[in-house]
Motif scaffolding. Structure first.
Motif, PDB file in Angstrom:
ATOM      1  N   VAL A 154       0.879  -1.124  -0.167  1.00  5.14           N
ATOM      2  CA  VAL A 154       0.285   0.125  -0.120  1.00  5.14           C
ATOM      3  C   VAL A 154       0.884   0.667   0.193  1.00  5.14           C
ATOM      4  CG1 VAL A 154      -1.650  -1.057   1.169  1.00  5.14           C
ATOM      5  CG2 VAL A 154      -0.122  -0.031   2.470  1.00  5.14           C
ATOM      6  N   ALA A 155       1.951   1.546   0.138  1.00  9.31           N
ATOM      7  CA  ALA A 155       2.504   2.881   0.425  1.00  9.31           C
ATOM      8  C   ALA A 155       4.373   2.260  -0.214  1.00  9.31           C
ATOM      9  CB  ALA A 155       3.026   2.531   2.388  1.00  9.31           C
ATOM     10  N   SER A 156       4.701   1.570  -0.768  1.00 13.37           N
ATOM     11  CA  SER A 156       5.994   1.392  -1.482  1.00 13.37           C
ATOM     12  C   SER A 156       6.012   2.242  -2.582  1.00 13.37           C
ATOM     13  CB  SER A 156       6.332   0.093  -1.520  1.00 13.37           C
ATOM     14  OG  SER A 156       7.770   0.027  -2.451  1.00 13.37           O
ATOM     15  N   ALA A 157       4.822   1.903  -3.493  1.00 18.37           N
ATOM     16  CA  ALA A 157       5.064   3.232  -4.640  1.00 18.37           C
ATOM     17  C   ALA A 157       5.098   4.599  -3.858  1.00 18.37           C
ATOM     18  CB  ALA A 157       4.557   2.782  -5.117  1.00 18.37           C
ATOM     19  N   CYS A 158       4.252   4.936  -2.957  1.00 15.77           N
ATOM     20  CA  CYS A 158       3.909   6.403  -2.938  1.00 15.77           C
ATOM     21  C   CYS A 158       5.348   6.929  -2.124  1.00 15.77           C
ATOM     22  CB  CYS A 158       3.082   6.530  -1.769  1.00 15.77           C
ATOM     23  SG  CYS A 158       2.812   7.971  -1.585  1.00 15.77           S
ATOM     24  N   CYS A 159       5.759   5.887  -1.544  1.00 12.28           N
ATOM     25  CA  CYS A 159       6.851   6.859  -0.254  1.00 12.28           C
ATOM     26  C   CYS A 159       8.125   6.688  -1.783  1.00 12.28           C
ATOM     27  CB  CYS A 159       7.514   5.197   0.594  1.00 12.28           C
ATOM     28  SG  CYS A 159       6.084   5.572   1.847  1.00 12.28           S
ATOM     29  N   ALA A 162       7.489   9.673  -2.628  1.00 10.38           N
ATOM     30  CA  ALA A 162       8.090  10.429  -2.078  1.00 10.38           C
ATOM     31  C   ALA A 162       9.362  11.322  -1.916  1.00 10.38           C
ATOM     32  CB  ALA A 162       7.522  10.316  -0.592  1.00 10.38           C
ATOM     33  N   GLU A 163       9.785  10.194  -2.004  1.00  6.25           N
ATOM     34  CA  GLU A 163      11.912  10.790  -1.962  1.00  6.25           C
ATOM     35  C   GLU A 163      12.155  11.175  -3.695  1.00  6.25           C
ATOM     36  OE1 GLU A 163      15.718   7.450  -0.699  1.00  6.25           O
ATOM     37  OE2 GLU A 163      13.705   6.774  -0.908  1.00  6.25           O
ATOM     38  N   LYS A 164      11.481  10.513  -4.190  1.00  3.20           N
ATOM     39  CA  LYS A 164      12.340  11.570  -5.314  1.00  3.20           C
ATOM     40  C   LYS A 164      11.962  12.772  -5.935  1.00  3.20           C
ATOM     41  CE  LYS A 164      12.128   9.986 -10.521  1.00  3.20           C
ATOM     42  NZ  LYS A 164      11.143   9.649 -11.823  1.00  3.20           N
ATOM     43  N   GLN A 165      10.800  13.309  -5.333  1.00  2.44           N
ATOM     44  CA  GLN A 165      10.302  14.732  -5.336  1.00  2.44           C
ATOM     45  C   GLN A 165      10.493  15.586  -3.958  1.00  2.44           C
ATOM     46  OE1 GLN A 165       9.026  15.599  -7.660  1.00  2.44           O
ATOM     47  NE2 GLN A 165       8.784  13.695  -9.106  1.00  2.44           N
ATOM     48  N   GLY A 169       8.388  13.950   4.834  1.00  3.22           N
ATOM     49  CA  GLY A 169       7.865  12.948   5.249  1.00  3.22           C
ATOM     50  C   GLY A 169       8.393  11.410   4.758  1.00  3.22           C
ATOM     51  N   ALA A 170       9.074  12.123   3.606  1.00  2.00           N
ATOM     52  CA  ALA A 170       9.862  10.870   2.636  1.00  2.00           C
ATOM     53  C   ALA A 170      10.916  10.080   3.657  1.00  2.00           C
ATOM     54  CB  ALA A 170      10.678  11.675   1.652  1.00  2.00           C
ATOM     55  N   GLY A 171      11.526   8.635   3.836  1.00  7.97           N
ATOM     56  CA  GLY A 171      12.008   8.422   4.428  1.00  7.97           C
ATOM     57  C   GLY A 171      11.818   7.118   5.249  1.00  7.97           C
ATOM     58  N   ASP A 172      12.614   7.401   6.719  1.00  9.91           N
ATOM     59  CA  ASP A 172      12.154   5.458   7.050  1.00  9.91           C
ATOM     60  C   ASP A 172      10.792   5.708   7.475  1.00  9.91           C
ATOM     61  OD1 ASP A 172      14.768   4.832   6.686  1.00  9.91           O
ATOM     62  OD2 ASP A 172      15.308   4.540   8.908  1.00  9.91           O
ATOM     63  N   SER A 173       9.818   6.920   8.052  1.00 11.09           N
ATOM     64  CA  SER A 173       9.069   7.259   8.937  1.00 11.09           C
ATOM     65  C   SER A 173       7.715   7.305   7.319  1.00 11.09           C
ATOM     66  CB  SER A 173       8.445   7.780   9.652  1.00 11.09           C
ATOM     67  OG  SER A 173       8.797   9.160   9.353  1.00 11.09           O
ATOM     68  N   CYS A 174       8.081   6.914   6.062  1.00  9.44           N
ATOM     69  CA  CYS A 174       7.155   6.898   4.967  1.00  9.44           C
ATOM     70  C   CYS A 174       6.190   6.239   5.304  1.00  9.44           C
ATOM     71  CB  CYS A 174       7.776   7.592   3.951  1.00  9.44           C
ATOM     72  SG  CYS A 174       6.849   8.053   2.247  1.00  9.44           S
ATOM     73  N   HIS A 175       6.603   4.587   5.124  1.00 11.05           N
ATOM     74  CA  HIS A 175       5.534   3.614   4.949  1.00 11.05           C
ATOM     75  C   HIS A 175       4.472   3.476   6.141  1.00 11.05           C
ATOM     76  CE1 HIS A 175       9.483   3.196   2.301  1.00 11.05           C
ATOM     77  NE2 HIS A 175       8.775   2.147   1.731  1.00 11.05           N
ATOM     78  N   GLU A 176       5.076   3.369   7.564  1.00 13.06           N
ATOM     79  CA  GLU A 176       4.157   3.248   8.355  1.00 13.06           C
ATOM     80  C   GLU A 176       2.910   4.516   8.583  1.00 13.06           C
ATOM     81  OE1 GLU A 176       6.076   2.909  12.216  1.00 13.06           O
ATOM     82  OE2 GLU A 176       6.687   1.030  11.031  1.00 13.06           O
ATOM     83  N   CYS A 190       2.210  17.663  -0.791  1.00 16.32           N
ATOM     84  CA  CYS A 190       3.170  17.794  -1.940  1.00 16.32           C
ATOM     85  C   CYS A 190       2.750  15.470  -2.617  1.00 16.32           C
ATOM     86  CB  CYS A 190       4.588  17.009  -1.208  1.00 16.32           C
ATOM     87  SG  CYS A 190       6.392  16.713  -2.326  1.00 16.32           S
ATOM     88  N   LEU A 191       2.111  15.285  -1.707  1.00 16.76           N
ATOM     89  CA  LEU A 191       1.503  14.094  -2.500  1.00 16.76           C
ATOM     90  C   LEU A 191       1.132  13.548  -3.198  1.00 16.76           C
ATOM     91  CD1 LEU A 191       2.498  11.737   0.981  1.00 16.76           C
ATOM     92  CD2 LEU A 191       3.870  12.161  -0.759  1.00 16.76           C
ATOM     93  N   SER A 192       0.033  14.588  -3.289  1.00 14.00           N
ATOM     94  CA  SER A 192      -0.980  14.593  -4.060  1.00 14.00           C
ATOM     95  C   SER A 192      -0.854  15.466  -4.745  1.00 14.00           C
ATOM     96  CB  SER A 192      -1.930  15.480  -3.431  1.00 14.00           C
ATOM     97  OG  SER A 192      -3.496  15.665  -4.159  1.00 14.00           O
ATOM     98  N   HIS A 193       0.367  16.712  -5.035  1.00 13.00           N
ATOM     99  CA  HIS A 193       0.647  16.913  -5.892  1.00 13.00           C
ATOM    100  C   HIS A 193       1.708  16.523  -7.587  1.00 13.00           C
ATOM    101  CE1 HIS A 193       0.732  20.941  -8.139  1.00 13.00           C
ATOM    102  NE2 HIS A 193       2.269  20.852  -8.416  1.00 13.00           N
ATOM    103  N   LEU A 194       2.293  15.761  -6.174  1.00  8.86           N
ATOM    104  CA  LEU A 194       3.744  15.002  -7.435  1.00  8.86           C
ATOM    105  C   LEU A 194       3.376  13.660  -7.411  1.00  8.86           C
ATOM    106  CD1 LEU A 194       6.274  17.284  -6.092  1.00  8.86           C
ATOM    107  CD2 LEU A 194       4.836  17.995  -7.997  1.00  8.86           C
ATOM    108  N   CYS A 195       2.500  12.890  -6.180  1.00  9.49           N
ATOM    109  CA  CYS A 195       2.520  11.477  -6.547  1.00  9.49           C
ATOM    110  C   CYS A 195       1.509  11.034  -6.613  1.00  9.49           C
ATOM    111  CB  CYS A 195       2.680  11.404  -5.381  1.00  9.49           C
ATOM    112  SG  CYS A 195       5.346  11.337  -5.142  1.00  9.49           S
TER     113      CYS A 195
END
Length: 229
Positions: A154-159, A162-165, A169-176, A190-195
Motif C-alpha cells: 500500500v505504501a511502497s510506490a508512494c514513498c 515521495a523520496e524522489k520528489q 515525510g519521506a524516509g524511514d517513517s514514510c511507509h508507516e 506534496c504527495l497529492s500534487h507530485l505523486c
C-alpha cells in the motif's frame, strides 16, 4: 475315506515361504512417514504466511548458552532473504530497499527478543520444522514480515515517489505514516500534487490542495498598518 486322505496331505504339506508384501499393499505393516507434513511450521510457511502446526520433535539441549546463541543466529541468517520477499510490492516491482532495511532491523530485534528459547531446545529441528516451544518466536517474526508486506503493497510506490520528489515525510517513517494515513498537511499536499497516481489508494478524501494551502498561508500573514499621511 478319500476326503480324510486329502485333508491329511494338505495338513502335512510344507508352508509356503513368507513373501514380503509391497509397502502399498493393504496387508503390509504400517510404516511411519517422518517427513514434515504439509502443515508443519517451516521457513516456507513463515515466508508465505500460511497456517501451520508446530509438529517438530526436538531433544533438550544441555549447552543452553550456546544453543540460545545458535537459535538466534539461525534465524538472523535468513533475515535478508525473508525481508527481500516481504518488501517486494505485489505489482512485481523490485523490493523496496528502505523497507528491506526496516524489515531486517525489526526482524533481528524480534529474533533476539523471543527466539533464543533460553537455550533449552533448538528453534528448528533437523527437518526444518519449528519447535513447539518456538511458537511465540514464530508469531513475532511472522508479524514483522506481514507488516512489511502490507506496507510494500500500500505504501511502497508512494514513498519511493515521495523520496524522489523530496516531499516532506519521506524516509524511514514514510511507509508507516502512509499505511496509517498519518501524514502531515504539507506532506499530503506534496504527495497529492507530485505523486497523485502512486499515492491515490492511501490519500484521504479531504486532502487539501496546493491552492488551499497558499490561501491559508496568506490569510495568516499579519497585515501592515497603513500610516496616515
Amino acid at each position: 475315506m478319500f476326503t480324510a486322505i486329502l485333508l491329511l496331505l494338505l495338513s502335512s504339506a510344507p508352508d509356503a515361504p513368507d513373501e514380503a508384501l509391497p509397502p502399498e499393499a493393504l496387508g503390509a505393516p504400517p510404516q511411519a512417514n517422518e517427513q514434515p507434513t504439509a502443515w508443519a511450521c517451516t521457513v516456507e510457511t513463515l515466508q508465505s504466511g500460511r497456517q501451520c502446526v508446530f509438529e517438530a520433535e526436538v531433544a533438550a539441549s544441555t549447552a543452553v548458552k550456546d544453543q540460545a546463541a545458535s537459535n538466534v543466529r539461525t534465524l538472523k541468517d535468513i533475515a535478508h532473504a525473508l525481508c527481500l520477499h516481504a518488501a517486494r510490492p505485489s505489482s512485481g516491482l523490485a523490493a523496496d530497499k528502505n523497507l528491506v532495511g526496516q524489515c531486517e532491523r525489526k526482524y533481528t530485534e524480534a529474533a533476539e527478543d523471543a527466539c533464543g528459547l533460553g537455550g533449552k531446545v533448538p528453534v528448528i529441528d533437523a527437518k526444518g520444522r519449528f519447535a513447539p516451544e518456538a511458537r511465540v518466536c514464530y508469531l513475532k517474526l511472522e508479524k514483522v514480515l506481514q507488516d512489511i508486506a502490507t506496507m510494500a503493497t500500500v505504501a511502497s510506490a508512494c514513498c519511493q515517489c515521495a523520496e524522489k520528489q523530496r516531499c516532506p515525510g519521506a524516509g524511514d517513517s514514510c511507509h508507516e505514516n502512509v499505511s496509517h494515513q498519518e501524514l502531515g498537511t504539507n506532506a499530503l499536499v506534496c504527495l497529492s500534487h507530485l505523486c497523485g497516481a502512486a499515492c491515490s489508494l492511501m490519500m484521504p478524501e479531504d486532502t487539501p490542495s496546493m491552492g488551499a494551502i497558499r490561501s491559508t498561508t496568506q490569510a495568516r500573514r499579519p497585515t501592515r498598518a497603513v500610516e496616515s499621511l
